[in-house]
Design a protein around this motif. Structure first.
Motif, PDB file in Angstrom:
ATOM      1  N   GLY A  27       0.769  -1.239   0.000  1.00 35.46           N
ATOM      2  CA  GLY A  27       0.000   0.000   0.000  1.00 35.46           C
ATOM      3  C   GLY A  27       0.799   1.286   0.000  1.00 35.46           C
ATOM      4  N   ALA A  28       1.915   1.326   0.722  1.00 32.23           N
ATOM      5  CA  ALA A  28       2.658   2.583   0.847  1.00 32.23           C
ATOM      6  C   ALA A  28       3.240   3.069  -0.469  1.00 32.23           C
ATOM      7  CB  ALA A  28       3.786   2.416   1.864  1.00 32.23           C
ATOM      8  N   SER A 108       8.752   7.524   6.911  1.00 28.20           N
ATOM      9  CA  SER A 108       8.703   6.253   6.182  1.00 28.20           C
ATOM     10  C   SER A 108      10.040   5.530   6.242  1.00 28.20           C
ATOM     11  CB  SER A 108       8.316   6.502   4.717  1.00 28.20           C
ATOM     12  OG  SER A 108       7.062   7.108   4.613  1.00 28.20           O
ATOM     13  N   LEU A 109      11.117   6.274   6.035  1.00 31.99           N
ATOM     14  CA  LEU A 109      12.446   5.676   6.014  1.00 31.99           C
ATOM     15  C   LEU A 109      12.812   5.100   7.369  1.00 31.99           C
ATOM     16  CD1 LEU A 109      14.923   5.189   4.241  1.00 31.99           C
ATOM     17  CD2 LEU A 109      15.803   7.406   4.962  1.00 31.99           C
ATOM     18  N   ALA A 139      -1.999  10.768   8.739  1.00 31.59           N
ATOM     19  CA  ALA A 139      -2.470  10.107   7.524  1.00 31.59           C
ATOM     20  C   ALA A 139      -3.512  10.965   6.811  1.00 31.59           C
ATOM     21  CB  ALA A 139      -3.056   8.736   7.862  1.00 31.59           C
ATOM     22  N   GLY A 140      -4.446  11.542   7.557  1.00 25.05           N
ATOM     23  CA  GLY A 140      -5.461  12.399   6.951  1.00 25.05           C
ATOM     24  C   GLY A 140      -4.864  13.656   6.342  1.00 25.05           C
ATOM     25  N   PHE A 141      -3.903  14.244   7.049  1.00 22.03           N
ATOM     26  CA  PHE A 141      -3.267  15.478   6.581  1.00 22.03           C
ATOM     27  C   PHE A 141      -2.469  15.257   5.307  1.00 22.03           C
ATOM     28  CE2 PHE A 141       0.383  18.438   6.713  1.00 22.03           C
ATOM     29  CZ  PHE A 141      -0.301  19.635   6.644  1.00 22.03           C
ATOM     30  N   THR A 142      -1.618  14.232   5.310  1.00 24.12           N
ATOM     31  CA  THR A 142      -0.788  13.968   4.128  1.00 24.12           C
ATOM     32  C   THR A 142      -1.616  13.411   2.980  1.00 24.12           C
ATOM     33  OG1 THR A 142      -0.179  11.810   5.070  1.00 24.12           O
ATOM     34  CG2 THR A 142       1.337  13.636   5.432  1.00 24.12           C
ATOM     35  N   PRO A 151       1.789   5.653   4.198  1.00 24.39           N
ATOM     36  CA  PRO A 151       2.864   5.393   5.172  1.00 24.39           C
ATOM     37  C   PRO A 151       2.465   5.601   6.625  1.00 24.39           C
ATOM     38  CG  PRO A 151       3.756   6.517   3.260  1.00 24.39           C
ATOM     39  CD  PRO A 151       2.261   6.502   3.082  1.00 24.39           C
ATOM     40  N   PRO A 152       1.835   6.728   7.013  1.00 26.82           N
ATOM     41  CA  PRO A 152       1.436   6.864   8.425  1.00 26.82           C
ATOM     42  C   PRO A 152       0.449   5.782   8.863  1.00 26.82           C
ATOM     43  CG  PRO A 152       1.376   8.994   7.331  1.00 26.82           C
ATOM     44  CD  PRO A 152       1.555   7.968   6.261  1.00 26.82           C
ATOM     45  N   PHE A 153      -0.505   5.445   7.996  1.00 34.30           N
ATOM     46  CA  PHE A 153      -1.457   4.384   8.315  1.00 34.30           C
ATOM     47  C   PHE A 153      -0.729   3.060   8.531  1.00 34.30           C
ATOM     48  CE2 PHE A 153      -3.912   0.749   6.823  1.00 34.30           C
ATOM     49  CZ  PHE A 153      -5.071   0.844   7.588  1.00 34.30           C
TER      50      PHE A 153
END
Length: 249
Positions: A27-28, A108-109, A139-142, A151-153
């Motif tokens: 997904g990312a 992410s890294l 996640a919502g913001f990005t 990535p945040p999710f």
């Protein structure tokens, strides 16, 4: 732009890549779709063209995984995600895309390296409301700004080590809600011009194909391979976003 072969050369792979991610596989890596399309158009236009297509993909993904999702995770993550979309709308234009890419790239890294090297926090395997609110908001913001909520999710949910199909189903429902919420501020900001909607209409037939391919790959993956692939994709995405953010400063 519809008579430009380069438009199709970058847009078709970008949409298919997002569809595979929507189908649950890696997904990312979907965050690469906007940068790919940005090779032939402004990133904001690429995001606007993609959003209606993502909503169609979400419908197929939710139908594919219906009944397979973690209710606890969704209940904790979604309020923060909606709040993150609101923040994205209220701050539209204040943060450069370079800063957003650098922010998501660093997170992410670091997370990918943590997963690939085996340094995992035991506490991360349990649901925590505060952590879920934080990652949901990011996640919502990005997602609002550059469709980079994956990535945040993933950073919040991946340590829970869910079954791959359950993980994919939870992601499908989460982003279906987030993308529906995003439709309103995108419309208010005037992103859905006639030209952008026409480009979306031309590309939308690819939506179910990508989702079906992603679902097939997810079904054939063992949990170990599935999460290693996601970690590798996160690593690639992190490096890619850091490089693009640095170049754009």
């Amino acid at each position: 732009m519809l008579d430009d072969p380069l438009f199709y050369l970058v847009s078709i792979p970008a949409v298919m890549l997002y569809g595979v991610a929507k189908g649950g596989f890696g997904g990312a890596i979907s965050v690469l779709s906007v940068p790919m399309m940005a090779l032939v158009m402004p990133p904001t236009q690429a995001a606007a063209i993609l959003l209606p297509i993502l909503v169609v993909m979400d419908a197929f993904a939710v139908q594919t995984y219906w009944g397979r999702f973690d209710r606890r995770a969704l209940g904790l993550l979604l309020p923060g995600a909606v709040f993150g979309v609101v923040i994205g709308y209220l701050t539209a234009g204040l943060l450069s895309e370079a800063i957003l890419r650098l922010m998501v790239g660093v997170i992410s890294l670091l997370f990918a390296l943590q997963q690939l090297t085996g340094f995992r926090a035991r506490a991360a395997a349990r649901h925590k409301p505060l952590a879920a609110s934080f990652y949901g908001t990011i996640a919502g913001f990005t997602s609002f700004n550059i469709h980079a909520g994956g990535p945040p999710f993933t950073m919040y949910l991946m340590p829970k080590r869910l079954d791959p199909l359950l993980f994919a189903g939870t992601a499908a429902v989460f982003f279906a809600v987030v993308n529906l919420v995003k439709l309103v501020p995108y419309a208010v900001l005037g992103q859905f011009t006639g030209a952008n909607l026409l480009y979306s209409l031309v590309l939308v037939p690819l939506a179910p194909l990508g989702v079906k391919l992603g679902h097939a790959l997810t079904r054939r993956s063992s949990p170990g391979i599935y999460y290693r692939v996601i970690s590798i994709f996160l690593l690639v995405v992190g490096v890619k976003l850091l490089w693009e953010g640095y170049r754009a400063l």
